[in-house]
Design an enzyme around this catalytic site. Structure first.
Site, PDB file in Angstrom:
ATOM      1  N   ARG A 209      22.702 -24.314  37.951  1.00  0.00           N
ATOM      2  CA  ARG A 209      21.903 -24.898  36.884  1.00  0.00           C
ATOM      3  C   ARG A 209      20.957 -23.826  36.345  1.00  0.00           C
ATOM      4  O   ARG A 209      20.140 -23.296  37.106  1.00  0.00           O
ATOM      5  CB  ARG A 209      21.057 -26.073  37.429  1.00  0.00           C
ATOM      6  CG  ARG A 209      21.857 -27.133  38.176  1.00  0.00           C
ATOM      7  CD  ARG A 209      22.490 -28.135  37.226  1.00  0.00           C
ATOM      8  NE  ARG A 209      23.478 -28.951  37.918  1.00  0.00           N
ATOM      9  CZ  ARG A 209      23.288 -30.224  38.282  1.00  0.00           C
ATOM     10  NH1 ARG A 209      22.137 -30.800  38.031  1.00  0.00           N
ATOM     11  NH2 ARG A 209      24.250 -30.903  38.887  1.00  0.00           N
ATOM     12  N   GLU A 211      18.186 -23.645  35.223  1.00  0.00           N
ATOM     13  CA  GLU A 211      16.944 -24.418  35.134  1.00  0.00           C
ATOM     14  C   GLU A 211      15.785 -23.502  34.761  1.00  0.00           C
ATOM     15  O   GLU A 211      15.391 -22.653  35.555  1.00  0.00           O
ATOM     16  CB  GLU A 211      16.615 -25.067  36.480  1.00  0.00           C
ATOM     17  CG  GLU A 211      17.496 -26.205  36.873  1.00  0.00           C
ATOM     18  CD  GLU A 211      17.164 -27.498  36.141  1.00  0.00           C
ATOM     19  OE1 GLU A 211      16.181 -27.494  35.360  1.00  0.00           O
ATOM     20  OE2 GLU A 211      17.882 -28.480  36.351  1.00  0.00           O
ATOM     21  N   ARG A 217      11.059 -27.961  43.283  1.00  0.00           N
ATOM     22  CA  ARG A 217      12.274 -28.742  43.520  1.00  0.00           C
ATOM     23  C   ARG A 217      13.526 -28.164  42.886  1.00  0.00           C
ATOM     24  O   ARG A 217      14.631 -28.566  43.235  1.00  0.00           O
ATOM     25  CB  ARG A 217      12.093 -30.162  42.976  1.00  0.00           C
ATOM     26  CG  ARG A 217      11.247 -31.053  43.814  1.00  0.00           C
ATOM     27  CD  ARG A 217      11.062 -32.411  43.139  1.00  0.00           C
ATOM     28  NE  ARG A 217      12.300 -33.168  43.063  1.00  0.00           N
ATOM     29  CZ  ARG A 217      12.421 -34.324  42.391  1.00  0.00           C
ATOM     30  NH1 ARG A 217      11.380 -34.836  41.768  1.00  0.00           N
ATOM     31  NH2 ARG A 217      13.563 -34.973  42.360  1.00  0.00           N
ATOM     32  N   HIS A 218      13.374 -27.263  41.937  1.00  0.00           N
ATOM     33  CA  HIS A 218      14.535 -26.785  41.186  1.00  0.00           C
ATOM     34  C   HIS A 218      15.044 -25.431  41.673  1.00  0.00           C
ATOM     35  O   HIS A 218      14.256 -24.518  41.895  1.00  0.00           O
ATOM     36  CB  HIS A 218      14.191 -26.696  39.699  1.00  0.00           C
ATOM     37  CG  HIS A 218      14.053 -28.033  39.043  1.00  0.00           C
ATOM     38  ND1 HIS A 218      12.844 -28.630  38.842  1.00  0.00           N
ATOM     39  CD2 HIS A 218      14.996 -28.897  38.568  1.00  0.00           C
ATOM     40  CE1 HIS A 218      13.030 -29.817  38.262  1.00  0.00           C
ATOM     41  NE2 HIS A 218      14.321 -29.999  38.083  1.00  0.00           N
ATOM     42  N   GLU A 357      13.847 -39.393  44.589  1.00  0.00           N
ATOM     43  CA  GLU A 357      15.254 -39.577  44.263  1.00  0.00           C
ATOM     44  C   GLU A 357      16.051 -38.490  44.962  1.00  0.00           C
ATOM     45  O   GLU A 357      15.801 -37.308  44.786  1.00  0.00           O
ATOM     46  CB  GLU A 357      15.464 -39.477  42.746  1.00  0.00           C
ATOM     47  CG  GLU A 357      16.912 -39.642  42.331  1.00  0.00           C
ATOM     48  CD  GLU A 357      17.405 -38.511  41.471  1.00  0.00           C
ATOM     49  OE1 GLU A 357      16.734 -38.170  40.489  1.00  0.00           O
ATOM     50  OE2 GLU A 357      18.462 -37.941  41.805  1.00  0.00           O
ATOM     51  N   SER A 360      22.242 -39.328  43.031  1.00  0.00           N
ATOM     52  CA  SER A 360      22.699 -40.236  41.995  1.00  0.00           C
ATOM     53  C   SER A 360      24.149 -40.568  42.269  1.00  0.00           C
ATOM     54  O   SER A 360      24.897 -39.731  42.775  1.00  0.00           O
ATOM     55  CB  SER A 360      22.591 -39.572  40.622  1.00  0.00           C
ATOM     56  OG  SER A 360      21.270 -39.636  40.163  1.00  0.00           O
ATOM     57  N   ARG A 408      17.725 -30.247  48.917  1.00  0.00           N
ATOM     58  CA  ARG A 408      16.719 -31.242  48.621  1.00  0.00           C
ATOM     59  C   ARG A 408      16.622 -32.274  49.752  1.00  0.00           C
ATOM     60  O   ARG A 408      15.529 -32.710  50.126  1.00  0.00           O
ATOM     61  CB  ARG A 408      17.057 -31.933  47.287  1.00  0.00           C
ATOM     62  CG  ARG A 408      15.878 -32.603  46.652  1.00  0.00           C
ATOM     63  CD  ARG A 408      16.226 -33.192  45.300  1.00  0.00           C
ATOM     64  NE  ARG A 408      16.075 -32.225  44.211  1.00  0.00           N
ATOM     65  CZ  ARG A 408      15.979 -32.586  42.931  1.00  0.00           C
ATOM     66  NH1 ARG A 408      16.050 -33.867  42.592  1.00  0.00           N
ATOM     67  NH2 ARG A 408      15.837 -31.665  42.004  1.00  0.00           N
TER      68      ARG A 408
END
Lengths: 434, 434
Positions: A209, A211, A217-218, A357, A360, A408
């Protein structure tokens, strides 16, 4: 020559001549006697150095020098494991080590995160620093074992892809033999395609990613644990598999990485027999009723709402895990299956764990015509998706799946404030080495 | 509602009402009766359609349509597995499938390799096409189980790296937040670094080679099974682990993928208790004596020599596997440990399997000063390696390791002429989709 044994095997060899190998973890130079604390992959061993010549040699051996020690194992209730090594001889296997910018033998390293990350190959020699990676290895082993047991097949899908689908802005471009390629942000389309072949598939691999966010968190690259299964009733069958997967991961950590659990100073969470579930709309009502906020028309959960819901699940269900189903279709990826019974809501869900979270998941669309309609309805062109959409022309069963971000999850499990603490060599906006 | 069962579970349910789900594999429309052959992930089931209305519906259902069938399981010695389903009702789970460019139900697909690769999500529904991937999944499972049992820890190292080390020409460049990054050609340096932490590590992940060669053996991205272990005497300890790994991979294929072994029409190789070993210099002498070639001064083995040596190992040792040790240091990577007893020769080795080099392995250098000397001796600058060389400043044990190219191994095992046949979505000079 005597076979090398590990420090944890010393107790079984009391009274015998033994051979150990490892690192000089620490030296204790007392007045009457000196100790060499040897570290190997299993733990620590105490080596007693009484002889003066030997002591002088020991004084020249800096911490982290690699040595092989032979000697006699004798019982001593004060030694680690109840056995120590006396009358040692040793050989240096590597040049004396150069000093590190921190003292590895301390229970907690006194160093900043950037220092630790720059020196990862050494910082992780500290048991507490290393623990998250041992937990991660055991967890991934449990992930695979659970899915193997449920009839899944492991696949390896390409990380070099021809189209920047799924939020094209955050994708890395690659010079590919004079053409443009991209690094895959997920194995999403490929794992779905493979449901048509194996019905149930999983993949453990890197995702990328681009990002631009500089947060705790990334990451620009992380390890994704992906699974996808066909012939589901709806998203509930996916949630059932997720429950089994987390139970398997936690169980395997307990069985295979007990020392790491102890070194990390954590308690592993219980996984309830069934994960508690709340619908997105009911979740908003619960939060609104409790906090007085007007959440009507909200399309997503704010971090504070996720924390509130996690606390609620803990109170109401005694669970650190909560599934929120029915996220609004408009906020989920176009391939998410809508809920025919509740217009505007989807069969996409999130798993909240300890206020955050974590994953997903969703039932996906499985009909070609539904894909074309969903992409068109969003005002997008189907052209970049054309090769992917072909996957749905020749008989795809109803299916769904999920992805777990390994780092994570481990960060949440160990209470790490920054996901980089549980990543071997993190990649982000600033960091590309070591 | 009756729980779905798999085709292979039918026999255990004879006399009962059952529910199956899968694809219309084939229809047989005979004069007096029709058959729907249903395919699921486990195999095939025969569904008898006697009713005229049902038969008319079946005629409208193209092959590969996804259906759910309910009916009664009854014994019939002529049906697959001895049981068939009668008095069926069925529901279409997906739109009728569009026709494919080949007939999936034939034992061997009649289609060219490019056609098969373009349609991989469908072509692999054919049992014979799918078999190599089931063998690969079982093999990787055996690889991990063997190494887990030997005290190895799984790691995940970055695929985005800051320097194009190791043959910089064949590396893919990436736009990394306005900087230049590269895709890792191997986890070599990182797995070595992690020996300093875990002693024994492995990784299963993608590696990237910007191979401009358009051959049946080269891919731009493939799955590498990497392992590295510390505290070795020399390369022989690495070879010992390789023997265990291949035994574990083959055993797991036999145990977990027996149907794929049968579908591929292959016999799995025996792995001898000890892999036969020949030194490079002796290998040249053997070949020279047999063929009359003058091989003095040769620095590498030609493909024909590899084939000759494999045949020799089969004759002399009854082994399809052969280790060739002691490759000339000049022809191996700079991190290869030289053989102190035979100047000019290294502790690098290859494993030949069925006439082909399958893996490379070696004891590596483990002292900082030796690295600087080796790189300088090759006339290279140490600058691109600087961050890597830091790994060796703080106590690294003698170590070595190896890497197995998964696709190349499976291709050799199944007799595939082209490595692309055993790669889900191959990437090469020309191919970037699907």
């Amino acid at each position: 020559m005597v076979q090398r044994i590990l420090s944890t095997e010393l107790a079984a060899h009391a009274g015998e001549q033994v051979r150990l190998a490892g690192w000089v973890h620490r030296r204790r130079l007392l007045k009457s006697v000196a100790f060499l604390i040897l570290r190997d992959r299993a733990g620590l061993a105490q080596v007693v150095v009484a002889d003066q010549t030997a002591r002088q040699r020991l004084e020249q051996l800096p911490e982290e020098t690699v040595v092989e020690v032979t000697g006699r194992a004798v019982a001593n209730p004060d030694a680690p494991g109840g056995v120590e090594v006396v009358e040692p001889g040793w050989e240096t296997l590597s040049e004396p080590a150069e000093p590190l910018p921190f003292e590895l033998y301390r229970p907690e390293l006194r160093a900043s995160l950037p220092t630790v990350l720059d020196a990862a190959p050494f910082a992780l020699r500290n048991a507490r620093q290393r623990a998250p990676f041992e937990l991660a290895a055991a967890g991934v082993r449990g992930f695979r074992a659970t899915l193997d047991g449920l009839g899944f097949t492991e696949v390896h899908t390409p990380k070099l892809v021809g189209y920047a689908t799924e939020s094209g802005a955050n994708v890395f471009g690659v010079d590919y033999f004079g053409r443009r390629a991209y690094l895959a942000q997920s194995p999403q389309f490929y794992k779905q395609a493979m449901v048509g072949v194996f019905e149930r598939v999983y993949e453990v691999g890197p995702v990328f990613r681009a990002e631009p966010h500089d947060t705790a968190r990334h990451l620009a690259e992380y390890t994704s644990l992906d699974a996808e299964l066909g012939f589901v009733r709806d998203h509930r069958d996916v949630i059932g598999v997720i429950r089994e997967v987390f139970a398997g991961m936690i169980d395997t950590m307990a069985e295979r990485a007990g020392a790491a659990v102890a070194a990390a100073g954590i308690t592993l969470p219980e996984v309830p027999a069934e994960l508690p579930v709340v619908h997105f709309a009911e979740a908003l009502e619960l939060i609104g009723a409790a906090t007085g906020e007007d959440l009507s028309g909200e399309q997503d959960l704010a971090p504070a709402h996720e924390r509130w819901l996690s606390a609620w699940a803990e109170r109401e269900h005694g669970s650190e895990w909560l599934i929120v189903t029915g996220y609004p279709t408009a906020k989920r990826a176009f391939y998410t299956h809508p809920d025919p019974a509740r217009p505007g809501y989807s069969r996409g869900f999130d798993l909240l764990f300890r206020g955050l979270e974590l994953i997903s998941g969703a039932q996906r669309l499985h009909r070609y015509a539904d894909y074309v309609a969903a992409i068109t309805a969003r005002g997008e062109s189907i052209e970049p998706y054309a090769s992917y959409l072909e996957f749905f022309r020749h008989g795809m069963p109803p299916h769904g799946g999920f992805a777990i971000g390994l780092e994570r999850f481990v960060a949440r499990l160990t209470g790490a404030a920054n996901v980089r603490e549980v990543t071997l060599f993190p990649r982000d906006l600033h960091r590309l080495t070591p």
